[in-house]
Design a protein around this motif. Structure first.
Motif, PDB file in Angstrom:
ATOM      1  N   GLU A 117      53.456  39.709  37.493  1.00  0.00           N
ATOM      2  CA  GLU A 117      52.750  40.981  37.407  1.00  0.00           C
ATOM      3  C   GLU A 117      52.904  41.590  36.022  1.00  0.00           C
ATOM      4  N   THR A 118      51.830  42.205  35.541  1.00  0.00           N
ATOM      5  CA  THR A 118      51.871  42.981  34.308  1.00  0.00           C
ATOM      6  C   THR A 118      51.899  44.475  34.623  1.00  0.00           C
ATOM      7  N   GLY A 119      51.709  44.823  35.876  1.00  0.00           N
ATOM      8  CA  GLY A 119      51.756  46.190  36.396  1.00  0.00           C
ATOM      9  C   GLY A 119      51.677  46.094  37.901  1.00  0.00           C
ATOM     10  N   LEU A 120      51.749  47.222  38.582  1.00  0.00           N
ATOM     11  CA  LEU A 120      51.672  47.200  40.037  1.00  0.00           C
ATOM     12  C   LEU A 120      50.329  46.649  40.488  1.00  0.00           C
ATOM     13  N   MET A 136      47.988  34.629  38.886  1.00  0.00           N
ATOM     14  CA  MET A 136      48.529  33.542  39.693  1.00  0.00           C
ATOM     15  C   MET A 136      48.001  32.227  39.128  1.00  0.00           C
ATOM     16  N   ILE A 137      48.805  31.176  39.258  1.00  0.00           N
ATOM     17  CA  ILE A 137      48.374  29.839  38.858  1.00  0.00           C
ATOM     18  C   ILE A 137      48.626  28.895  40.026  1.00  0.00           C
ATOM     19  N   THR A 138      47.616  28.122  40.368  1.00  0.00           N
ATOM     20  CA  THR A 138      47.777  27.163  41.453  1.00  0.00           C
ATOM     21  C   THR A 138      48.376  25.866  40.924  1.00  0.00           C
ATOM     22  N   GLU A 139      48.774  25.021  41.864  1.00  0.00           N
ATOM     23  CA  GLU A 139      49.336  23.731  41.494  1.00  0.00           C
ATOM     24  C   GLU A 139      48.339  22.908  40.680  1.00  0.00           C
ATOM     25  N   PHE A 140      47.057  23.028  40.995  1.00  0.00           N
ATOM     26  CA  PHE A 140      46.012  22.319  40.267  1.00  0.00           C
ATOM     27  C   PHE A 140      45.921  22.790  38.814  1.00  0.00           C
ATOM     28  N   GLY A 141      46.141  24.095  38.605  1.00  0.00           N
ATOM     29  CA  GLY A 141      46.006  24.676  37.272  1.00  0.00           C
ATOM     30  C   GLY A 141      44.987  25.780  37.204  1.00  0.00           C
ATOM     31  N   ASN A 142      44.443  26.202  38.360  1.00  0.00           N
ATOM     32  CA  ASN A 142      43.531  27.358  38.389  1.00  0.00           C
ATOM     33  C   ASN A 142      44.290  28.627  38.039  1.00  0.00           C
ATOM     34  N   ILE A 143      43.657  29.476  37.249  1.00  0.00           N
ATOM     35  CA  ILE A 143      44.234  30.777  36.910  1.00  0.00           C
ATOM     36  C   ILE A 143      43.458  31.853  37.652  1.00  0.00           C
ATOM     37  N   ILE A 144      44.172  32.676  38.396  1.00  0.00           N
ATOM     38  CA  ILE A 144      43.564  33.752  39.170  1.00  0.00           C
ATOM     39  C   ILE A 144      44.115  35.078  38.665  1.00  0.00           C
ATOM     40  N   ALA A 145      43.238  35.931  38.162  1.00  0.00           N
ATOM     41  CA  ALA A 145      43.645  37.288  37.777  1.00  0.00           C
ATOM     42  C   ALA A 145      43.527  38.190  38.991  1.00  0.00           C
ATOM     43  N   PHE A 146      44.475  39.092  39.158  1.00  0.00           N
ATOM     44  CA  PHE A 146      44.365  40.059  40.258  1.00  0.00           C
ATOM     45  C   PHE A 146      44.598  41.470  39.743  1.00  0.00           C
ATOM     46  N   SER A 147      43.942  42.418  40.401  1.00  0.00           N
ATOM     47  CA  SER A 147      44.015  43.832  40.023  1.00  0.00           C
ATOM     48  C   SER A 147      43.938  44.667  41.292  1.00  0.00           C
ATOM     49  N   PRO A 148      44.309  45.967  41.218  1.00  0.00           N
ATOM     50  CA  PRO A 148      44.287  46.802  42.434  1.00  0.00           C
ATOM     51  C   PRO A 148      42.911  46.823  43.079  1.00  0.00           C
TER      52      PRO A 148
END
Length: 391
Positions: free
Chosen positions: A322-325, A330-342
């Motif tokens: 996390e960079t903030g609340l 997230m990174i999957t085992e495959f190598g996908n990058i998932i950004a998440f936000s509120p």
């Protein structure tokens, strides 16, 4: 009159009932931030640097890469690292000063990454663990020693000037995780089947009673203000371990708690924002655990992740930070990058909660006063005198 009183009492009881618990909600929204490569990288682990600027990840075939913690979707900021190994990297631990990091893995892989020149080299004494399947590594807060666990239950203390030294009183089950309190040189070892052990300042390892019945997957000392760490086990079970700061061997486990979810299983844990733990779920999902209050709630419901992208959500979760609340990657085992936000829905739900609570706060006192007025001839008489004047 009697009927009116019953209606008033019934209304009062309804208003005083506690609000029903809301359905499981995802408190983040997901964005596809690309992938590290077009093929499966077999990412297994990642660790955020002490200054929060970088994330060092590792995986199969000696894969290692440095990412920007704030811009993990920007490939121009990556640094591809060369380990010269074909073994899988299982765990990474930054030194508290942040200048170096240890990488441990299969076939006795024991290496050090140096931020100065981005080199990755064998650590001193690596020959003593040659052939070992090393599963986890952590530095204790003073930075003088690290602890390393393996698949056969072995635990070593490590320092560059001494190499690897095997501890005593070990079990035989795989070491799943090791975590150290940030204010004390006290660390906890989560084994798969032997329970949880504590390592005191003098490197003595002691097993904690009432922890051998669970199948542990991770442990986290997330809140440095509390004298406790929390272990996470299969079956969505968690258990707080109270630290005895005078005699660490007398640290004790509290009663186990089970999180009620329709699906999902604990597979790991990462320290999250503001002294909380982010527990990884399979299928892909997240739960936040607050050690200070003992609360746990969903951050990402697996079913919602599958609705967002069934292919990516079907892959194992390898790295979370996390960079903030409720903001981060997230990174999957495959190598996908998932950004998440509120999630926007969470804000709307909070506003609705405030409106409902406000309505209850206003209406309940009014009903109570109304009941008192209806049953008090004296108050009725006083009101008439005030309203119409004394005749």
């Amino acid at each position: 009159m009697a009927r009116n009183r019953w209606v008033a009492f019934s209304l009062l009881l309804v208003l005083l009932l506690p609000l029903a618990s809301a359905d499981l909600v995802s408190r983040v929204q997901l964005t596809d931030a690309g992938a590290l490569a077009e093929s499966d990288l077999g990412v297994t682990v990642g660790a955020v640097s002490p200054d929060g600027k970088d994330v060092l990840i590792g995986g199969m075939n000696g894969y290692a890469r440095l990412l920007s913690a704030e811009e993990a979707d920007n490939r121009e900021m990556d640094v591809e690292l060369v380990t010269g190994k074909n073994a899988t990297v299982h765990d990474i631990a930054w030194h508290p000063r942040g200048n170096t990091a240890l990488l441990m893995g299969e076939q006795g892989l024991a290496m050090r990454y140096d931020t100065y020149d981005h080199s990755v080299t064998n650590v001193n004494g690596s020959f003593s663990v040659l052939g070992q399947a090393l599963t986890t590594v952590v530095w204790r807060p003073s930075g003088d020693f690290a602890y390393v666990g393996s698949v056969d239950g072995s635990v070593w203390k490590f320092a560059e000037h001494t190499g690897f030294e095997l501890l005593d009183n070990l079990g035989s089950s795989e070491i799943m995780d090791i975590s150290c309190h940030r204010n004390y040189n006290v660390c906890f070892v989560a084994s798969k089947d032997d329970g949880i052990a504590v390592i005191d300042e003098g490197h003595a390892l002691s097993w904690i009673a009432q922890t051998a019945a669970e199948t542990w997957v991770g442990i986290d000392c997330a809140d440095p203000t509390l004298n406790e760490c929390v272990g996470f086990a299969s079956g969505l079970v968690s258990k707080a371990i109270r630290i005895n700061t005078i005699d660490a061997s007398k640290s004790a486990a509290e009663e186990a708690l089970r999180l009620e979810l329709p699906s999902g299983e604990h597979i790991g844990v990462t320290s999250g924002h503001d002294g909380t733990s982010l527990v990884h779920l399979a299928p892909l999902g997240l739960v936040r655990h607050k050690p200070l209050s003992g609360e746990a709630f969903t951050v990402l419901v697996p079913e919602h992740a599958a609705e967002w992208d069934a292919v990516i959500a079907g892959r194992s979760l390898a790295v979370v930070w996390e960079t903030g609340l409720h903001s981060g990657y997230m990174i999957t085992e495959f190598g996908n990058i998932i950004a998440f936000s509120p999630a926007v829905e969470e804000v709307e739900m909070n506003i609705m909660d405030v409106l409902v609570l406000g309505a209850v706060a206003i209406s309940v006192p009014g009903v109570i006063l109304g009941l008192i007025y209806m049953n008090s001839p004296w108050m009725q008489r006083k009101y008439k005198q005030w309203r119409f004047g004394k005749k």
